[in-house]
Design a protein around this motif. Sequence first.
Motif, PDB file in Angstrom:
ATOM      1  N   PRO A 135       0.858  -1.186   0.000  1.00 42.31           N
ATOM      2  CA  PRO A 135       0.000   0.000   0.000  1.00 42.31           C
ATOM      3  C   PRO A 135       0.895   1.238   0.000  1.00 42.31           C
ATOM      4  O   PRO A 135       1.773   1.364   0.857  1.00 42.31           O
ATOM      5  CB  PRO A 135      -0.798  -0.130   1.299  1.00 42.31           C
ATOM      6  CG  PRO A 135       0.060  -0.969   2.188  1.00 42.31           C
ATOM      7  CD  PRO A 135       0.838  -1.890   1.283  1.00 42.31           C
ATOM      8  N   THR A 136       0.704   2.106  -0.956  1.00 39.68           N
ATOM      9  CA  THR A 136       1.653   3.197  -1.162  1.00 39.68           C
ATOM     10  C   THR A 136       0.977   4.559  -1.125  1.00 39.68           C
ATOM     11  O   THR A 136      -0.234   4.691  -1.306  1.00 39.68           O
ATOM     12  CB  THR A 136       2.352   3.040  -2.526  1.00 39.68           C
ATOM     13  OG1 THR A 136       1.358   3.029  -3.549  1.00 39.68           O
ATOM     14  CG2 THR A 136       3.150   1.741  -2.595  1.00 39.68           C
ATOM     15  N   VAL A 137       1.784   5.568  -0.880  1.00 41.12           N
ATOM     16  CA  VAL A 137       1.352   6.960  -0.948  1.00 41.12           C
ATOM     17  C   VAL A 137       2.119   7.651  -2.074  1.00 41.12           C
ATOM     18  O   VAL A 137       3.256   7.253  -2.373  1.00 41.12           O
ATOM     19  CB  VAL A 137       1.601   7.694   0.396  1.00 41.12           C
ATOM     20  CG1 VAL A 137       0.623   7.233   1.441  1.00 41.12           C
ATOM     21  CG2 VAL A 137       3.031   7.496   0.895  1.00 41.12           C
ATOM     22  N   PRO A 138       1.474   8.643  -2.697  1.00 41.93           N
ATOM     23  CA  PRO A 138       0.143   9.189  -2.418  1.00 41.93           C
ATOM     24  C   PRO A 138      -0.960   8.253  -2.872  1.00 41.93           C
ATOM     25  O   PRO A 138      -0.774   7.466  -3.795  1.00 41.93           O
ATOM     26  CB  PRO A 138       0.124  10.476  -3.238  1.00 41.93           C
ATOM     27  CG  PRO A 138       0.980  10.154  -4.430  1.00 41.93           C
ATOM     28  CD  PRO A 138       2.099   9.309  -3.874  1.00 41.93           C
ATOM     29  N   ALA A 139      -2.107   8.384  -2.221  1.00 38.72           N
ATOM     30  CA  ALA A 139      -3.290   7.631  -2.625  1.00 38.72           C
ATOM     31  C   ALA A 139      -4.482   8.578  -2.567  1.00 38.72           C
ATOM     32  O   ALA A 139      -4.692   9.254  -1.553  1.00 38.72           O
ATOM     33  CB  ALA A 139      -3.512   6.435  -1.709  1.00 38.72           C
ATOM     34  N   VAL A 140      -5.239   8.621  -3.656  1.00 33.91           N
ATOM     35  CA  VAL A 140      -6.447   9.443  -3.697  1.00 33.91           C
ATOM     36  C   VAL A 140      -7.639   8.535  -3.423  1.00 33.91           C
ATOM     37  O   VAL A 140      -7.827   7.515  -4.088  1.00 33.91           O
ATOM     38  CB  VAL A 140      -6.606  10.132  -5.064  1.00 33.91           C
ATOM     39  CG1 VAL A 140      -7.880  10.981  -5.084  1.00 33.91           C
ATOM     40  CG2 VAL A 140      -5.382  11.001  -5.367  1.00 33.91           C
ATOM     41  N   ILE A 141      -8.447   8.914  -2.431  1.00 34.10           N
ATOM     42  CA  ILE A 141      -9.569   8.093  -1.989  1.00 34.10           C
ATOM     43  C   ILE A 141     -10.879   8.773  -2.365  1.00 34.10           C
ATOM     44  O   ILE A 141     -11.071   9.965  -2.116  1.00 34.10           O
ATOM     45  CB  ILE A 141      -9.541   7.892  -0.459  1.00 34.10           C
ATOM     46  CG1 ILE A 141      -8.128   7.534   0.027  1.00 34.10           C
ATOM     47  CG2 ILE A 141     -10.569   6.857  -0.049  1.00 34.10           C
ATOM     48  CD1 ILE A 141      -7.529   6.315  -0.600  1.00 34.10           C
ATOM     49  N   ASP A 142     -11.772   8.007  -2.974  1.00 37.04           N
ATOM     50  CA  ASP A 142     -13.124   8.491  -3.254  1.00 37.04           C
ATOM     51  C   ASP A 142     -13.916   8.393  -1.951  1.00 37.04           C
ATOM     52  O   ASP A 142     -14.099   7.301  -1.405  1.00 37.04           O
ATOM     53  CB  ASP A 142     -13.765   7.629  -4.340  1.00 37.04           C
ATOM     54  CG  ASP A 142     -15.102   8.183  -4.811  1.00 37.04           C
ATOM     55  OD1 ASP A 142     -15.822   8.816  -4.000  1.00 37.04           O
ATOM     56  OD2 ASP A 142     -15.448   7.976  -5.991  1.00 37.04           O
ATOM     57  N   LEU A 143     -14.375   9.523  -1.449  1.00 35.93           N
ATOM     58  CA  LEU A 143     -15.061   9.545  -0.167  1.00 35.93           C
ATOM     59  C   LEU A 143     -16.408   8.839  -0.213  1.00 35.93           C
ATOM     60  O   LEU A 143     -16.945   8.441   0.827  1.00 35.93           O
ATOM     61  CB  LEU A 143     -15.239  10.992   0.307  1.00 35.93           C
ATOM     62  CG  LEU A 143     -13.947  11.732   0.655  1.00 35.93           C
ATOM     63  CD1 LEU A 143     -14.232  13.183   0.997  1.00 35.93           C
ATOM     64  CD2 LEU A 143     -13.220  11.052   1.800  1.00 35.93           C
ATOM     65  N   GLN A 144     -16.968   8.680  -1.397  1.00 37.51           N
ATOM     66  CA  GLN A 144     -18.256   7.999  -1.517  1.00 37.51           C
ATOM     67  C   GLN A 144     -18.125   6.487  -1.339  1.00 37.51           C
ATOM     68  O   GLN A 144     -19.055   5.820  -0.911  1.00 37.51           O
ATOM     69  CB  GLN A 144     -18.891   8.314  -2.873  1.00 37.51           C
ATOM     70  CG  GLN A 144     -19.238   9.781  -3.066  1.00 37.51           C
ATOM     71  CD  GLN A 144     -19.884  10.048  -4.418  1.00 37.51           C
ATOM     72  OE1 GLN A 144     -20.147   9.140  -5.197  1.00 37.51           O
ATOM     73  NE2 GLN A 144     -20.152  11.324  -4.692  1.00 37.51           N
TER      74      GLN A 144
END
Length: 337
Positions: A135-144
């Motif tokens: 699991p890596t950064v950066p990660a963009v997460i969909d809040l929905q």
Amino acid sequence: MSKENEVCCVLPTNQKNETSPVSKEIAKDGRFVRQTNQFTTPFGEEEGSLPIEKNRYRLIWAPVCPWAHRQVIVRKILGLEEVISLGTLDPLRPTDIGKIDWAFTLDEGNIDPVLKVQYLSELYKNADPEYSGRPTVPAVIDLQTKKVVQNDYHNLTYYWEREWKKFHKKDAPDLFPVEKEKEIRELNEIIFHEINNGVYKAGFAQSQEAYEAAYELVFNRLDWLEERLSKQRFLHGDKITDSDVRLYVTLARFDTAYYAAFNVNKKRLIDYPNLWGYARDLYQTDGFGNTTDFDGIKKHYFLSLHILEKESKPKILPKGPDLSIWKTPHNRATQFA
């Protein structure tokens, strides 16, 4: 797909530890070869693209990671802070869960206040229950959905700069001007392979030959950049561009971490007059220095890097270097007026 389509941040580990995802990133000749990104759907208006919506996404970063750091620099410079929320991970990785991960232990209850998860891996598993990489950064997460939808850090800054332009603050600088796009992309490829990832190739090499090849690559390119920056204030002239963001994140970590932790010890950043002045120029610019966490960087690279090797040797946090020198005058604005 760009050759840079690789991921951060990683831990070196014993090559014999076949249970670790990182061991899969060491070639037979001892070279370090990064895993590729999995979540690469672009942002845009076209069908199949990720929709561009205010308050739809949360950007997860660790201040220690250069790939994640450059997203946060661009987010701040362009004024996207009120549009895309930010979640921050602990610079020290969890040591008691038997795998590589990042944790939200800086937040109350060790839980991200928005996503309500403890570990970054939970968000990757939400997106793909069979996900087996780091699991890596950066990660963009969909809040929905609470799923990772983007971790293609190579292209993310381009998306913030172009696709998210309608949300830029008034008078935001153009970090990715159309007339210089080709030049910026070409230099960015060089910076990544020979500087950004070059220090990792040296630090994670598991053969003398691989280490020395990476070492020479890094310092040959630093010499070239030193000459380039003797003639102009920034990499593409008199204005900051995406290329400057990408080079800065490695320079900011060079003397503090890479010089000692990764054995790239031919010269320090402060031994290059133009690169050092240039780095201070950027550090003293809003968005750069005020997003640079030197304390977290040192903790990560010196206390967290070898947790999978189970070394008996105690980990020591270096007291130096003196970070106050980052605030000393650089005079580059006058020099290239």
